[in-house]
Design an enzyme around this catalytic site. Structure first.
Site, mmCIF file in Angstrom:
data_model
loop_
_atom_site.group_PDB
_atom_site.id
_atom_site.type_symbol
_atom_site.label_atom_id
_atom_site.label_comp_id
_atom_site.label_asym_id
_atom_site.label_seq_id
_atom_site.Cartn_x
_atom_site.Cartn_y
_atom_site.Cartn_z
ATOM 1 C CB ALA A 1 -0.859 0.367 1.279
ATOM 2 C CB THR A 2 4.268 2.029 1.284
ATOM 3 O OG1 THR A 2 3.794 1.555 2.401
ATOM 4 C CG2 THR A 2 5.382 3.527 1.009
ATOM 5 C CG ASN B 1 -3.080 3.844 10.574
ATOM 6 O OD1 ASN B 1 -3.144 3.732 10.796
ATOM 7 N ND2 ASN B 1 -2.197 3.432 11.281
ATOM 8 C CD GLN C 1 -5.415 -1.223 9.398
ATOM 9 O OE1 GLN C 1 -6.136 -2.265 9.750
ATOM 10 N NE2 GLN C 1 -3.994 -0.800 9.610
ATOM 11 C CB SER D 1 -1.707 -4.080 2.266
ATOM 12 O OG SER D 1 -0.745 -4.251 2.822
ATOM 13 C CG HIS E 1 0.654 -6.763 5.522
ATOM 14 N ND1 HIS E 1 1.198 -6.851 6.777
ATOM 15 C CD2 HIS E 1 1.422 -5.596 4.461
ATOM 16 C CE1 HIS E 1 0.876 -5.555 6.958
ATOM 17 N NE2 HIS E 1 1.174 -4.648 5.691
ATOM 18 C CB THR F 1 9.619 -9.039 -12.944
ATOM 19 O OG1 THR F 1 9.875 -8.782 -14.175
ATOM 20 C CG2 THR F 1 9.071 -10.607 -12.972
ATOM 21 C CB CYS G 1 2.975 2.941 10.643
ATOM 22 S SG CYS G 1 2.523 1.560 9.500
#
Length: 363
Positions: free
Chosen positions: A68-69, A141, A169, A186, A188, A224, A307
């Site tokens: 996501a970053t 978050n 989230q 994201s 994860h 890739t 974070c």
């Protein structure tokens, strides 16, 4: 160890791991190669793309990213014009818009109320014709507050601005409003693997590339792709769709039980009504959080945003809702979800409450 840090990352779903293993073990072909094995890998990527897209608005395309970053950086740096965002956004947004401001781009950061929600009238004043981008988070978050993204998107659309939603989230837990133009997610955070995310881009939205190279991912992301990561993300997304009702019901029940165990001496940070219930951000006067975490070392929970851990700074989100430095530093975040059992959560809450009580008695 009882894991209660679901906002930082979620456990990997066994089904997602199972989907990844064949590609890690045997499926080594480049999905961008034209030969048979490359086409087979590409087919797996496209199946995953469809599964991820099923939980996003219609009329756009999912572009896989490293997380996501990257997706947020791409969405912000790839657009032009003044930016309007919110004081409680993730650092991936706030630091990126600060970098854009240093290059001369106009940035407006909207404050939030004590409940963590934006004032829509203030948003209407700030989002005017000529605004290029509005960036806001669906579910915070740190404190779990759910922002009125649909209303913000309407305001952005009326002003001719693109609407970027950080849905990291909220994805799979609640609908992503149809009015968004760009959506960052994201894997994860939804029981998928680390190292992959996506940016959903509405058809017709033009983005400058963040990275230059082969341009493998439309609309212009180079690099890739990993079929294994894509496959894991796709299965995780499908599970979020299939289990949404069961997952949310379980989270709601555990939220109510956790609040009941804590009692009124603990205060919830942010809105209780407009909130995702798998995020319990709480504080208690006089609490020494470092000591609490030491006493509860068999529980994985967070002292604020993961974070910002190690930075020495208190949470910018907690300060934005009006907490003092002291109040912000007496707050902890407890996150739970699909693989949390009510018994484990109950025992953990008992341990946290007892350790805080003992700390207070010894003060």
């Amino acid at each position: 160890m009882t894991y209660l840090d679901y906002q930082a990352t979620t456990p990997l779903a066994p089904e997602a791991l199972a989907a990844m293993i064949p590609w890690l073990r045997d499926g080594h072909a480049n999905p961008h190669s034209p030969h048979r094995e490359g086409r087979r890998a590409r087919a797996a990527v496209e199946v995953a793309r469809d599964r991820v897209a099923a939980l996003l608005p219609r009329g756009g395309r999912v572009a896989f990213t490293s997380g996501a970053t990257e997706a947020l950086n791409w969405a912000i740096k790839g657009t032009t014009g003044p930016i309007v965002t919110v004081a409680t956004e993730h650092a991936a947004v706030l630091d990126t818009v600060a970098a854009e401001a240093a290059l001369g781009r106009t940035v407006t950061v909207l404050p939030v109320r004590a409940d963590g929600l934006i004032d829509l009238e203030a948003a209407r004043t700030a989002i005017v014709p000529g605004t290029g981008l509005v960036a806001a988070m669906l579910v915070n978050n740190e404190i779990g507050v759910v922002q009125p993204i649909a209303a913000l998107a309407d305001i952005a659309q009326a002003a001719g601005a693109a609407m970027l939603c950080d849905a990291v989230q909220g994805y799979g837990r609640m609908p992503v409003p149809e009015g968004c133009d760009l959506v960052a997610i994201s894997a994860h955070k939804v029981y998928g693997p680390k190292g992959i995310g996506a940016l959903w881009v509405r058809h017709g939205v033009e983005l400058a590339p963040l990275m230059h190279g082969g341009g493998q991912e439309a609309p212009g992301r180079s690099g890739t792709l990993s079929p294994a990561l894509c496959a894991g993300f796709g299965v995780a997304a499908a599970l979020m769709r299939d289990r949404q009702s069961a997952d949310m019901s379980a989270v709601d029940r555990m939220w109510q039980a956790a609040l009941g165990r804590l009692g009124p001496i603990w205060m919830v940070n942010g809105s209780i009504e407009a909130r995702y219930h798998g995020n319990l951000n709480i504080r208690r006067d006089g609490l020494d959080v470092n000591r609490l975490m030491s006493l509860c070392r068999d529980i994985a929970f967070s002292a604020g945003s993961a974070c910002a851990s190690g930075s020495g700074r208190s949470s910018h989100v907690l300060r934005a809702i009006g907490l003092t430095e002291t109040e912000a530093r007496t707050s902890v975040r407890i996150g739970f979800g699909r693989y949390t059992t009510p018994a484990d959560l109950g025992a953990a809450m008992e341990m946290i409450a007892a350790a805080a009580d003992a700390q207070r008695r010894g003060a």
